[in-house]
Design a protein around this motif. Sequence first.
Motif, PDB file in Angstrom:
ATOM      1  N   TYR A 105     -23.186 -19.389  -4.369  1.00 18.64           N
ATOM      2  CA  TYR A 105     -23.709 -18.549  -5.438  1.00 18.64           C
ATOM      3  C   TYR A 105     -25.194 -18.960  -5.853  1.00 18.64           C
ATOM      4  O   TYR A 105     -25.530 -18.276  -6.586  1.00 18.64           O
ATOM      5  CB  TYR A 105     -22.935 -18.652  -6.650  1.00 18.64           C
ATOM      6  N   GLY A 106     -25.855 -19.677  -4.996  1.00 15.14           N
ATOM      7  CA  GLY A 106     -27.245 -19.920  -5.032  1.00 15.14           C
ATOM      8  C   GLY A 106     -27.220 -20.757  -6.406  1.00 15.14           C
ATOM      9  O   GLY A 106     -28.516 -20.733  -6.900  1.00 15.14           O
ATOM     10  N   LYS A 107     -26.523 -21.720  -6.826  1.00 12.40           N
ATOM     11  CA  LYS A 107     -26.583 -22.489  -8.205  1.00 12.40           C
ATOM     12  C   LYS A 107     -26.351 -23.591  -7.866  1.00 12.40           C
ATOM     13  O   LYS A 107     -25.441 -24.140  -7.039  1.00 12.40           O
ATOM     14  CB  LYS A 107     -25.573 -21.923  -9.010  1.00 12.40           C
ATOM     15  N   PRO A 108     -26.961 -24.669  -8.513  1.00 11.68           N
ATOM     16  CA  PRO A 108     -26.404 -26.062  -8.571  1.00 11.68           C
ATOM     17  C   PRO A 108     -25.210 -26.257  -9.243  1.00 11.68           C
ATOM     18  O   PRO A 108     -24.660 -25.553 -10.335  1.00 11.68           O
ATOM     19  CB  PRO A 108     -27.773 -26.796  -9.401  1.00 11.68           C
ATOM     20  N   ILE A 109     -24.490 -27.179  -9.013  1.00 12.60           N
ATOM     21  CA  ILE A 109     -23.189 -27.599  -9.772  1.00 12.60           C
ATOM     22  C   ILE A 109     -23.104 -27.208 -11.139  1.00 12.60           C
ATOM     23  O   ILE A 109     -22.260 -26.707 -11.918  1.00 12.60           O
ATOM     24  CB  ILE A 109     -22.296 -28.564  -9.158  1.00 12.60           C
ATOM     25  N   ASN A 110     -24.182 -27.982 -11.911  1.00 11.95           N
ATOM     26  CA  ASN A 110     -24.216 -28.113 -13.219  1.00 11.95           C
ATOM     27  C   ASN A 110     -24.559 -26.650 -13.877  1.00 11.95           C
ATOM     28  O   ASN A 110     -24.429 -26.720 -15.073  1.00 11.95           O
ATOM     29  CB  ASN A 110     -25.202 -29.120 -13.679  1.00 11.95           C
ATOM     30  N   MET A 111     -24.961 -25.611 -13.227  1.00 15.18           N
ATOM     31  CA  MET A 111     -24.891 -24.127 -13.717  1.00 15.18           C
ATOM     32  C   MET A 111     -23.929 -23.529 -13.040  1.00 15.18           C
ATOM     33  O   MET A 111     -23.523 -22.578 -14.004  1.00 15.18           O
ATOM     34  CB  MET A 111     -26.098 -23.653 -13.261  1.00 15.18           C
ATOM     35  N   TYR A 112     -23.112 -23.751 -11.966  1.00 16.00           N
ATOM     36  CA  TYR A 112     -22.358 -22.924 -11.605  1.00 16.00           C
ATOM     37  C   TYR A 112     -20.948 -23.337 -12.429  1.00 16.00           C
ATOM     38  O   TYR A 112     -20.161 -22.213 -12.897  1.00 16.00           O
ATOM     39  CB  TYR A 112     -22.009 -23.218 -10.150  1.00 16.00           C
ATOM     40  N   ASP A 113     -20.419 -24.558 -12.496  1.00 13.28           N
ATOM     41  CA  ASP A 113     -19.328 -24.992 -13.407  1.00 13.28           C
ATOM     42  C   ASP A 113     -19.533 -26.131 -13.936  1.00 13.28           C
ATOM     43  O   ASP A 113     -19.148 -27.206 -13.344  1.00 13.28           O
ATOM     44  CB  ASP A 113     -18.082 -24.966 -12.561  1.00 13.28           C
ATOM     45  N   PRO A 114     -20.408 -26.243 -15.002  1.00  9.82           N
ATOM     46  CA  PRO A 114     -20.577 -27.708 -15.675  1.00  9.82           C
ATOM     47  C   PRO A 114     -19.493 -28.423 -16.059  1.00  9.82           C
ATOM     48  O   PRO A 114     -19.522 -29.617 -16.221  1.00  9.82           O
ATOM     49  CB  PRO A 114     -21.653 -27.548 -16.718  1.00  9.82           C
ATOM     50  N   LYS A 115     -18.552 -27.887 -16.260  1.00 13.74           N
ATOM     51  CA  LYS A 115     -17.028 -28.638 -16.669  1.00 13.74           C
ATOM     52  C   LYS A 115     -16.258 -29.092 -15.677  1.00 13.74           C
ATOM     53  O   LYS A 115     -15.388 -29.821 -15.667  1.00 13.74           O
ATOM     54  CB  LYS A 115     -16.196 -27.755 -17.621  1.00 13.74           C
ATOM     55  N   SER A 116     -16.853 -28.913 -14.249  1.00 18.15           N
ATOM     56  CA  SER A 116     -15.912 -29.159 -13.131  1.00 18.15           C
ATOM     57  C   SER A 116     -16.002 -30.787 -13.093  1.00 18.15           C
ATOM     58  O   SER A 116     -16.878 -31.454 -13.407  1.00 18.15           O
ATOM     59  CB  SER A 116     -16.382 -28.420 -12.092  1.00 18.15           C
ATOM     60  N   ALA A 117     -15.117 -31.188 -12.520  1.00 16.38           N
ATOM     61  CA  ALA A 117     -15.012 -32.714 -12.080  1.00 16.38           C
ATOM     62  C   ALA A 117     -16.360 -33.217 -11.485  1.00 16.38           C
ATOM     63  O   ALA A 117     -16.929 -34.295 -11.497  1.00 16.38           O
ATOM     64  CB  ALA A 117     -13.858 -33.290 -11.107  1.00 16.38           C
ATOM     65  N   GLY A 118     -16.545 -32.334 -10.352  1.00 18.79           N
ATOM     66  CA  GLY A 118     -17.972 -32.587  -9.543  1.00 18.79           C
ATOM     67  C   GLY A 118     -19.110 -32.670 -10.447  1.00 18.79           C
ATOM     68  O   GLY A 118     -19.814 -33.729 -10.203  1.00 18.79           O
ATOM     69  N   ALA A 119     -19.181 -31.799 -11.110  1.00 17.78           N
ATOM     70  CA  ALA A 119     -20.367 -31.698 -12.264  1.00 17.78           C
ATOM     71  C   ALA A 119     -20.461 -32.887 -13.073  1.00 17.78           C
ATOM     72  O   ALA A 119     -21.520 -33.733 -13.393  1.00 17.78           O
ATOM     73  CB  ALA A 119     -20.496 -30.557 -12.908  1.00 17.78           C
ATOM     74  N   GLU A 120     -19.576 -33.108 -13.477  1.00 21.21           N
ATOM     75  CA  GLU A 120     -19.287 -34.258 -14.505  1.00 21.21           C
ATOM     76  C   GLU A 120     -19.607 -35.613 -13.789  1.00 21.21           C
ATOM     77  O   GLU A 120     -20.163 -36.616 -14.407  1.00 21.21           O
ATOM     78  CB  GLU A 120     -17.956 -34.374 -15.143  1.00 21.21           C
ATOM     79  N   ALA A 121     -19.223 -35.702 -12.473  1.00 20.90           N
ATOM     80  CA  ALA A 121     -19.532 -36.702 -11.647  1.00 20.90           C
ATOM     81  C   ALA A 121     -20.815 -37.129 -11.525  1.00 20.90           C
ATOM     82  O   ALA A 121     -21.349 -38.329 -11.722  1.00 20.90           O
ATOM     83  CB  ALA A 121     -18.715 -36.815 -10.580  1.00 20.90           C
ATOM     84  N   TYR A 122     -21.672 -36.001 -11.229  1.00 21.09           N
ATOM     85  CA  TYR A 122     -23.192 -36.045 -10.980  1.00 21.09           C
ATOM     86  C   TYR A 122     -23.882 -36.319 -12.205  1.00 21.09           C
ATOM     87  O   TYR A 122     -24.629 -37.114 -12.120  1.00 21.09           O
ATOM     88  CB  TYR A 122     -23.432 -34.800 -10.461  1.00 21.09           C
ATOM     89  N   MET A 123     -23.095 -36.035 -13.434  1.00 21.47           N
ATOM     90  CA  MET A 123     -24.068 -36.284 -14.711  1.00 21.47           C
ATOM     91  C   MET A 123     -23.760 -37.832 -14.645  1.00 21.47           C
ATOM     92  O   MET A 123     -24.586 -38.588 -15.069  1.00 21.47           O
ATOM     93  CB  MET A 123     -23.560 -35.684 -15.668  1.00 21.47           C
ATOM     94  N   LEU A 124     -22.708 -38.297 -14.575  1.00 20.15           N
ATOM     95  CA  LEU A 124     -22.364 -39.780 -14.713  1.00 20.15           C
ATOM     96  C   LEU A 124     -23.086 -40.678 -13.724  1.00 20.15           C
ATOM     97  O   LEU A 124     -23.661 -41.716 -14.111  1.00 20.15           O
ATOM     98  CB  LEU A 124     -20.894 -40.178 -14.300  1.00 20.15           C
ATOM     99  N   LEU A 125     -23.553 -40.095 -12.567  1.00 22.90           N
ATOM    100  CA  LEU A 125     -24.295 -40.614 -11.509  1.00 22.90           C
ATOM    101  C   LEU A 125     -25.737 -40.727 -12.092  1.00 22.90           C
ATOM    102  O   LEU A 125     -26.251 -41.749 -11.771  1.00 22.90           O
ATOM    103  CB  LEU A 125     -24.360 -40.030 -10.057  1.00 22.90           C
ATOM    104  N   ALA A 126     -26.203 -39.609 -12.482  1.00 22.05           N
ATOM    105  CA  ALA A 126     -27.706 -39.558 -12.924  1.00 22.05           C
ATOM    106  C   ALA A 126     -27.589 -40.382 -14.266  1.00 22.05           C
ATOM    107  O   ALA A 126     -28.696 -41.516 -14.388  1.00 22.05           O
ATOM    108  CB  ALA A 126     -27.912 -38.095 -13.836  1.00 22.05           C
ATOM    109  N   GLU A 127     -26.616 -40.545 -15.009  1.00 22.47           N
ATOM    110  CA  GLU A 127     -26.641 -41.674 -16.228  1.00 22.47           C
ATOM    111  C   GLU A 127     -27.050 -43.118 -15.419  1.00 22.47           C
ATOM    112  O   GLU A 127     -27.606 -44.090 -16.028  1.00 22.47           O
ATOM    113  CB  GLU A 127     -25.403 -41.629 -17.014  1.00 22.47           C
TER     114      GLU A 127
END
Length: 109
Positions: free
Chosen positions: A52-74
Amino acid sequence: PSLELEGVVFTMYDSRTNLSMQVVENVKNHLKQNVYKTLIPRNIRLAEAPSYGKPINMYDPKSAGAEAYMLLAEEVINRKGVKVYGGKGIKGFRKRIRFSYSYGIGEKL
């Protein structure tokens, strides 16, 4: 040139399989301090986002993958002791990210 390993990130992790758990344990035993604690799970939403041409945090920010990448950033920010957004730490970082995406400018960050 000198190259330094910042850390190892496990992606496509599936806690239901023995193989995933064994790989993580083996790598942790050999690299110790260079392994990030955050595990990025195997997640269909992560696979769909690029279509869909979007990063995961824009495509589905509540998904397990998006949450995991946010935790990784932290984790990366905390490990490096980086002060972001006027010394407000990760709370300021999260607030800025949410603000940016709510106004549709997430790609510019």
